[in-house]
Each structure stands twice: as C-alpha cells, then as structure tokens.
Scaffold this active site. Sequence first.
Site, PDB file in Angstrom:
ATOM      1  N   ARG A 156       1.342  -1.436  -0.074  1.00 51.49           N
ATOM      2  CA  ARG A 156       0.371   0.165   0.024  1.00 51.49           C
ATOM      3  C   ARG A 156       0.927   1.693   0.065  1.00 51.49           C
ATOM      4  O   ARG A 156       0.279   2.329  -0.641  1.00 51.49           O
ATOM      5  CB  ARG A 156      -0.736  -0.395   1.117  1.00 51.49           C
ATOM      6  CG  ARG A 156      -1.917  -0.873   1.194  1.00 51.49           C
ATOM      7  CD  ARG A 156      -3.018  -1.234   2.535  1.00 51.49           C
ATOM      8  NE  ARG A 156      -2.273  -1.034   3.591  1.00 51.49           N
ATOM      9  CZ  ARG A 156      -2.108  -1.789   4.157  1.00 51.49           C
ATOM     10  NH1 ARG A 156      -2.763  -3.324   4.061  1.00 51.49           N
ATOM     11  NH2 ARG A 156      -1.155  -2.311   5.548  1.00 51.49           N
ATOM     12  N   ILE A 157       1.845   1.560   0.592  1.00 48.80           N
ATOM     13  CA  ILE A 157       2.622   2.931   1.163  1.00 48.80           C
ATOM     14  C   ILE A 157       3.550   3.128  -0.423  1.00 48.80           C
ATOM     15  O   ILE A 157       2.914   4.081  -0.890  1.00 48.80           O
ATOM     16  CB  ILE A 157       3.218   2.609   2.166  1.00 48.80           C
ATOM     17  CG1 ILE A 157       2.822   2.863   3.637  1.00 48.80           C
ATOM     18  CG2 ILE A 157       4.252   3.693   2.117  1.00 48.80           C
ATOM     19  CD1 ILE A 157       3.592   1.932   4.773  1.00 48.80           C
ATOM     20  N   ARG A 177       9.047 -10.079  -4.788  1.00 44.90           N
ATOM     21  CA  ARG A 177       9.796 -11.599  -4.799  1.00 44.90           C
ATOM     22  C   ARG A 177       8.762 -12.017  -5.930  1.00 44.90           C
ATOM     23  O   ARG A 177       9.579 -12.502  -6.722  1.00 44.90           O
ATOM     24  CB  ARG A 177       9.630 -12.052  -3.931  1.00 44.90           C
ATOM     25  CG  ARG A 177      11.282 -11.809  -3.240  1.00 44.90           C
ATOM     26  CD  ARG A 177      11.375 -13.258  -1.358  1.00 44.90           C
ATOM     27  NE  ARG A 177      10.018 -12.643  -1.048  1.00 44.90           N
ATOM     28  CZ  ARG A 177       9.978 -13.257  -0.268  1.00 44.90           C
ATOM     29  NH1 ARG A 177      10.619 -14.203   0.567  1.00 44.90           N
ATOM     30  NH2 ARG A 177       8.706 -12.805   0.884  1.00 44.90           N
ATOM     31  N   ARG A 232      11.941   0.125   7.965  1.00 40.39           N
ATOM     32  CA  ARG A 232      12.836  -0.515   8.554  1.00 40.39           C
ATOM     33  C   ARG A 232      13.470   0.011   8.169  1.00 40.39           C
ATOM     34  O   ARG A 232      14.329  -1.089   7.944  1.00 40.39           O
ATOM     35  CB  ARG A 232      12.097  -1.227   9.138  1.00 40.39           C
ATOM     36  CG  ARG A 232      10.834  -1.817   9.905  1.00 40.39           C
ATOM     37  CD  ARG A 232      10.295  -0.729  11.504  1.00 40.39           C
ATOM     38  NE  ARG A 232       9.257  -0.860  12.352  1.00 40.39           N
ATOM     39  CZ  ARG A 232       8.191  -0.579  11.758  1.00 40.39           C
ATOM     40  NH1 ARG A 232       7.862   1.327  11.308  1.00 40.39           N
ATOM     41  NH2 ARG A 232       7.213  -0.278  12.366  1.00 40.39           N
ATOM     42  N   GLU A 261      17.090   2.117  16.605  1.00 37.35           N
ATOM     43  CA  GLU A 261      16.191   3.405  16.988  1.00 37.35           C
ATOM     44  C   GLU A 261      16.207   3.215  18.735  1.00 37.35           C
ATOM     45  O   GLU A 261      16.056   2.335  19.666  1.00 37.35           O
ATOM     46  CB  GLU A 261      14.683   3.360  16.338  1.00 37.35           C
ATOM     47  CG  GLU A 261      14.910   3.629  15.181  1.00 37.35           C
ATOM     48  CD  GLU A 261      13.075   3.742  14.197  1.00 37.35           C
ATOM     49  OE1 GLU A 261      12.526   4.207  15.330  1.00 37.35           O
ATOM     50  OE2 GLU A 261      13.535   3.632  13.044  1.00 37.35           O
ATOM     51  N   HIS A 279      12.269   9.283  12.721  1.00 37.17           N
ATOM     52  CA  HIS A 279      10.758   8.383  12.923  1.00 37.17           C
ATOM     53  C   HIS A 279       9.427   8.665  12.552  1.00 37.17           C
ATOM     54  O   HIS A 279       8.641   9.026  13.352  1.00 37.17           O
ATOM     55  CB  HIS A 279      11.018   7.386  13.403  1.00 37.17           C
ATOM     56  CG  HIS A 279      10.393   6.091  12.828  1.00 37.17           C
ATOM     57  ND1 HIS A 279      10.532   4.586  13.493  1.00 37.17           N
ATOM     58  CD2 HIS A 279       8.427   5.867  11.812  1.00 37.17           C
ATOM     59  CE1 HIS A 279       9.416   4.105  13.065  1.00 37.17           C
ATOM     60  NE2 HIS A 279       8.891   4.295  12.672  1.00 37.17           N
ATOM     61  N   GLY A 281       7.192   8.976   9.762  1.00 39.34           N
ATOM     62  CA  GLY A 281       6.366   9.000   8.301  1.00 39.34           C
ATOM     63  C   GLY A 281       4.618   8.612   8.585  1.00 39.34           C
ATOM     64  O   GLY A 281       4.439   9.444   8.281  1.00 39.34           O
TER      65      GLY A 281
END
Length: 314
Positions: A156-157, A177, A232, A261, A279, A281
């Site tokens: 989705r992103i 993949r 990530r 993090e 972080h 987003g």
Amino acid sequence: MARILVTQKLVAGGDTRLRASGHEVVQRNDDGPMPAADLIAASDQFDAIVCLLSDRISAQVLHETTTLKVVGNVAVGVDNIDREAAAAAGVTIVNTPGVLDAATADIALLLMLSTRRGASAAEADLRAGRWAGWSLGDHLGQDLTGATVGLVGYGRIGQAVARRLEGFDATVLHHTRSDTGLSGWTASLLGLAARSDVLSIHVPSSADTHHLIDGEVLAALPSGAVVINTARGPVLDEEALADALFAGRIAGAGLDVFDGEPHVNPRLLEAPGCTLLPHIGSATVAVRRAMCDLACAGVLAVLAGETPANIVAP
Ligand code: GLV
C-alpha cells in the site's frame, strides 16, 4: 469485563473507544517503552495490551502469559512483536494498516526531494551564516522530475509513493519477490538498483529482509543516486550505506528509520547528502489518532470474539 493495559500514552482522542468500552483500562503513566520485566509481569495480569512500536513484546512475554488474548500494536509494522511466539501462545496481533499510507508516502516524497536537491546541507549553510547570497553555481542538486525511481516492495505505501511520483513525470519501477503483473515490475533487485536514480524501501522488517539493501545493491546504483528508507532500519545495511556515501559513490540518503532506534549510526550523522528524520512517517495529528483508534478497535473486536480486518496473519 476484560483488563486492558496501555503501555504508553496514546494521542488525544485515540483511546475514546477504549475508554467507552466498559473494560478495565490501565494506563501506564511513565514515558517511553515499557521495561521488559514489567511487560513480563503484566502478561499474566491482562487480557489485552495496547502497545507502541517502541515496546518489545518478546517471546518471553508471550511464552509466560496465561491471560493474554490480543496485542494491539499502534503501528503497521509488527517487527517489535515476536509473531511466532504469539501464534504459539494463541495471542492475536492487530495493527494499523491503511490509515498511515498517505502520510508515510508523503514523507518518502519529502526525503526524495530533500536528498535530490540537497536541502538539508543548504539549510545548514544558511543557519550557520555561510550563505553569502544567491549564486548560480552553489547548492546544485538533481531533479526528482523525470528521475527513475525504484521501489523495493510494492504494498500500500509503495503504491501510494508511485501515485505521487506521477506528478513528477518519474519513471517508476518496483521490485517484489513475485510478479505483481503490474507495469514497472522488475524481477531482479540488482537490476532495479542499476536503473534507479532514487531507490526507496517499502518492505517490512523480517529475517528475510534483513540487510536486503546491502553493499552489493548499493554498488549497483548509478553514481549520484540516493537511497530512501521510510520502512524499517534493519532492511538497510547502514554501514554499507555510510561507506557508499563517504566514498561519493552515491549522492545521499533520506532516512526516517534506523537500525536500533533511537540510536543513529554516528557515521550517518556525519555522512554527506543526508536528510535524517526521527521516524515521523505517520506523525500527523489525524493519522496518529486514527492509528490509536484502529489498534484499540481491533483489540476490542478480538475480545468480543470477532475477527477484525486488521488481524496480522500468524
Ligand atoms: C510506523 O513506522 C508503523 O509501522 O506504523
């Protein structure tokens, strides 16, 4: 009535549904991730935990629980939760898919623009009083317009990023993949890298994707390329990235996530061409509220014996 632990403060309005549920809600008052020992102790006292991505729901927490039925993670990534241990313990995980796609894609675009145009270094010059006035040859970057962007992962992103890039007349390729059957699919990750002026990461963190973007992939990029990570930290080999940046093989990196993090690899703090964000987003008021609400809704549904759409597959 179930007992629900909320490990960290949720954003205003994000727990309205939880509070109105009639269940006993215990809100931890300390800031920051809940210590491991407290989580282990809590796992035997609560039916549900609502946690943030900075809380580590380890195998130990999940193995020792006799009461826990569901963990609601206020994040779409669930790499902070031991999924195998949860499945073995019969604990359901719910997360927050969908509501943060646009905000995260926006930050990916921000990082692409910033790194292509060298915005962070330019702003640092201005703030440090090094700007002597408009100059034809200073702070020259590269266009995002017309660039080739390689998306690693096309969920989705990734797709939200692709839609935004249409406005930049970019050539957008993606690697997954298995064949998506969609235009731009590229079978080989190295082949994708070789064509990408911008390589942007959109896969979850798992054993399979650990250091997926390694020295070999970075070496395949055209010179002057930039690397973007809003997914990530562990997916990207940060040492190899720092090597490529210091060697001048690539022009920059835009990173919103880091391995370990909130620790940030000190070499990246010094590396040229980087825009580094803490972080953020999904960090808009509306999105963070929606994330809290979705995680809470999933937890309440599981406690009610339902199967909400935001259950993470075991
Ligand atoms: C944020 O990084 C998330 O996974 O929701």
